[in-house]
Each structure stands twice: as structure tokens, then as C-alpha cells.
Design a protein around this motif. Structure first.
Motif, PDB file in Angstrom:
ATOM      1  N   ALA A 193       0.795  -1.229   0.000  1.00 41.76           N
ATOM      2  CA  ALA A 193       0.000   0.000   0.000  1.00 41.76           C
ATOM      3  C   ALA A 193       0.830   1.283   0.000  1.00 41.76           C
ATOM      4  O   ALA A 193       0.471   2.244  -0.697  1.00 41.76           O
ATOM      5  CB  ALA A 193      -0.970  -0.008   1.181  1.00 41.76           C
ATOM      6  N   PRO A 194       1.946   1.395   0.757  1.00 40.73           N
ATOM      7  CA  PRO A 194       2.717   2.655   0.716  1.00 40.73           C
ATOM      8  C   PRO A 194       3.206   3.010  -0.693  1.00 40.73           C
ATOM      9  O   PRO A 194       3.228   4.191  -1.076  1.00 40.73           O
ATOM     10  CB  PRO A 194       3.894   2.372   1.654  1.00 40.73           C
ATOM     11  N   PRO A 215      -7.342  -6.602  14.281  1.00 39.94           N
ATOM     12  CA  PRO A 215      -6.507  -5.660  15.057  1.00 39.94           C
ATOM     13  C   PRO A 215      -5.039  -5.719  14.659  1.00 39.94           C
ATOM     14  O   PRO A 215      -4.372  -4.679  14.567  1.00 39.94           O
ATOM     15  CB  PRO A 215      -6.720  -6.119  16.505  1.00 39.94           C
ATOM     16  N   HIS A 216      -4.526  -6.919  14.418  1.00 39.04           N
ATOM     17  CA  HIS A 216      -3.129  -7.062  13.976  1.00 39.04           C
ATOM     18  C   HIS A 216      -2.928  -6.426  12.611  1.00 39.04           C
ATOM     19  O   HIS A 216      -1.929  -5.738  12.371  1.00 39.04           O
ATOM     20  CB  HIS A 216      -2.765  -8.548  13.927  1.00 39.04           C
ATOM     21  N   LEU A 217      -3.901  -6.605  11.710  1.00 42.13           N
ATOM     22  CA  LEU A 217      -3.787  -6.044  10.363  1.00 42.13           C
ATOM     23  C   LEU A 217      -3.906  -4.525  10.385  1.00 42.13           C
ATOM     24  O   LEU A 217      -3.213  -3.827   9.637  1.00 42.13           O
ATOM     25  CB  LEU A 217      -4.858  -6.665   9.462  1.00 42.13           C
ATOM     26  N   LYS A 218      -4.749  -3.989  11.258  1.00 43.51           N
ATOM     27  CA  LYS A 218      -4.836  -2.540  11.411  1.00 43.51           C
ATOM     28  C   LYS A 218      -3.526  -1.976  11.965  1.00 43.51           C
ATOM     29  O   LYS A 218      -3.089  -0.885  11.568  1.00 43.51           O
ATOM     30  CB  LYS A 218      -6.000  -2.175  12.333  1.00 43.51           C
ATOM     31  N   VAL A 226      -0.563   3.841   6.422  1.00 41.72           N
ATOM     32  CA  VAL A 226      -1.627   3.794   5.419  1.00 41.72           C
ATOM     33  C   VAL A 226      -2.986   3.528   6.058  1.00 41.72           C
ATOM     34  O   VAL A 226      -3.954   3.230   5.345  1.00 41.72           O
ATOM     35  CB  VAL A 226      -1.334   2.721   4.341  1.00 41.72           C
ATOM     36  N   LEU A 227      -3.079   3.652   7.382  1.00 39.75           N
ATOM     37  CA  LEU A 227      -4.333   3.327   8.054  1.00 39.75           C
ATOM     38  C   LEU A 227      -5.481   4.195   7.545  1.00 39.75           C
ATOM     39  O   LEU A 227      -6.621   3.718   7.405  1.00 39.75           O
ATOM     40  CB  LEU A 227      -4.181   3.491   9.564  1.00 39.75           C
ATOM     41  N   ASP A 228      -5.201   5.466   7.241  1.00 42.30           N
ATOM     42  CA  ASP A 228      -6.258   6.359   6.749  1.00 42.30           C
ATOM     43  C   ASP A 228      -6.752   5.951   5.366  1.00 42.30           C
ATOM     44  O   ASP A 228      -7.838   6.367   4.950  1.00 42.30           O
ATOM     45  CB  ASP A 228      -5.751   7.801   6.706  1.00 42.30           C
TER      46      ASP A 228
END
Length: 262
Positions: A193-194, A215-218, A226-228
Motif C-alpha cells: 500500500a505505501p 486488530p493485527h492487520l490494522k 496507510v491506516l487512513d
């Protein structure tokens, strides 16, 4: 026979079927739920066999025939190959936060499959690949395994799920759907993703499905900044899922292992 925990397990009155429930499975939220179901099914079948005559018993998951001990032909579906192709512990460590428990479970599942599959009259594989793997790994005869592809008919999608989807112009949307998200490669998408966000500003990653590893993937998303860009929808109804497919630009599932993605 079906687990009693499912509230939607009902049949139309005009169909010539009788629904018989068994106790809910142990470990219902895990891949291992089939193990206790196989025990419940075997006990219920033995009880029914005393009063009914069966011509055939069909397991939608062939592993659930593990404890079946009845005097009629048994057939079952084989939907995956992750146990048959189990590797070394180190093969799982880079991709799973539960890598040791997962590897141990796969070892147990392979032992159970090796016991159950050869005793069945027919195994229905969901792809040619699945058929080849289980035939070679469990020393089955080619005549014992057949292939039947899965398919569904989708209704025309409704493109009015949410207001964000109604925008005439929107950033690119990438959709991932599935449970067992680590095996289906969501970690790979997060790692990529980055690079994607730097090339495509505003891109959105939609993740549909439920998994205890979320939760681990978040946390992985946060570490990769890239959480947003990720939206985790959680479990989705069929209606919502159809709309997600209809409104996404790209579907991606970089599975680590897949017999045939359904």
C-alpha cells in the motif's frame, strides 16, 4: 443435518426436506469448527440410522465425515488444500501472527483428512488443482475424485449503498473480500500500500469480512502509515457485498494458498 446455532437455517414448507439440527460447534469462530461438527454429525447419523434407511450421505465438507461410521455410501466436498500442502513452521512465520498455532492445526487437519478421505466413496473437488493435490497427498484413486465447480447467479447490483458511493467522481477504490485474511494475503496488500498510495493519491482500500486478526492487520496499516487509506467494513450482508463489488474499481486477493477462491 446442520448446526443449531444458525438462525437462518430454515426450509420452505413445500420442499421435500427435513432439517435436523445438531449442537453448535466448538471453536465456532475458527477453522477448526468442523472437528466438533464431525462428532455431532456422526452421533446424530447413528441415531437416525436406527429408524431410517439412507441411500447416501453427503457432507458439504468432507472432513466432517471423520467420525462417521455408517453402512451407506459417503461422499463429500473438498474445498481447500492448505492442510494437504502443509509446509515447515518457518514457511508460516513471515505471514501470520498466529503462525505456530496455525501450523499445528494444519498438521492435525492433514492427519484427519488422511484418515477420512480414503474411506469415502467419492470426493467432490472444487477445481482440477484440488483434485490433483488430494489424490497425490492421500494416495487416492483418480476414480474416487471428481471435479464440480462452484458458481452463483448474482442479481443486478444496486449502486446506491452509501452517499460516498454516489459521487460522480471518486478516487480509485480497491476491494478485498474474505475471512481468514492473512491466508488470503491481506498482509501483502498492506505491505504494498505505501508504494501504491505514493503513486495514486487518495486511493481507498476497502476490506470486507470478519477476522480475529483484524486488530493485527490494522496495526500493520498504522506501521506502514496507510491506516487512513483503509476502510474495514467488517462482516457484510449479501446486499452490501454486492454493492461493494459494483462500486469498486479493482478487486484484489493475493492469496498465499488457494484451492479455488470462492
Amino acid at each position: 443435518l446442520a448446526p443449531g446455532r444458525r438462525s437462518n437455517q430454515s426450509l420452505p414448507a413445500d420442499l421435500p426436506f427435513t432439517l435436523i439440527t445438531v449442537p453448535p460447534p466448538l471453536f465456532a469462530a475458527t477453522q477448526a469448527r468442523w472437528f466438533s461438527l464431525s462428532w455431532h454429525f456422526s452421533r446424530r447419523l447413528r441415531d437416525l440410522e436406527r429408524s431410517l434407511k439412507f441411500d447416501l450421505v453427503h457432507f458439504t465438507d468432507a472432513r466432517e465425515s471423520l467420525f462417521a461410521n455408517i453402512n451407506v455410501p459417503i461422499i463429500g466436498n473438498v474445498n481447500d488444500t492448505y492442510a494437504a500442502e502443509v509446509g515447515k513452521p518457518g514457511d508460516y512465520r513471515p505471514y501470520y501472527n498466529d503462525w505456530l498455532a496455525r501450523w499445528l492445526y494444519y498438521q492435525l487437519a492433514k492427519f484427519c483428512e488422511a484418515s477420512a478421505y480414503p474411506r469415502m466413496q467419492r470426493l467432490i473437488a472444487n477445481s482440477e488443482y484440488t483434485a490433483r493435490v488430494i489424490t497425490s497427498q492421500y494416495l487416492l484413486s483418480p476414480e474416487q475424485v471428481c471435479v464440480c465447480y462452484k458458481s452463483i447467479q448474482l442479481p443486478r447490483p444496486d449502486r446506491s449503498l452509501t452517499s460516498c458511493m454516489l459521487e460522480p467522481s471518486h478516487p480509485p477504490r480497491v476491494l478485498f473480500v474474505g475471512g481468514n485474511m492473512q491466508r488470503k494475503g491481506l498482509s501483502t496488500l498492506i505491505s504494498a500500500a505505501p508504494y501504491i498510495t505514493s503513486a495514486l493519491k487518495g486511493i481507498e482500500f476497502w476490506v470486507a469480512g470478519d477476522d480475529k486478526a483484524i486488530p493485527h492487520l490494522k496495526s500493520m496499516c498504522a506501521k506502514n502509515n496507510v491506516l487512513d487509506s483503509f476502510r474495514f467494513w467488517g462482516w457484510c450482508s449479501r446486499e452490501i457485498l454486492h454493492n461493494l463489488y459494483a462500486n469498486a474499481d479493482i478487486f484484489v486477493m493475493p492469496s498465499l494458498i488457494e484451492a479455488f477462491g470462492v
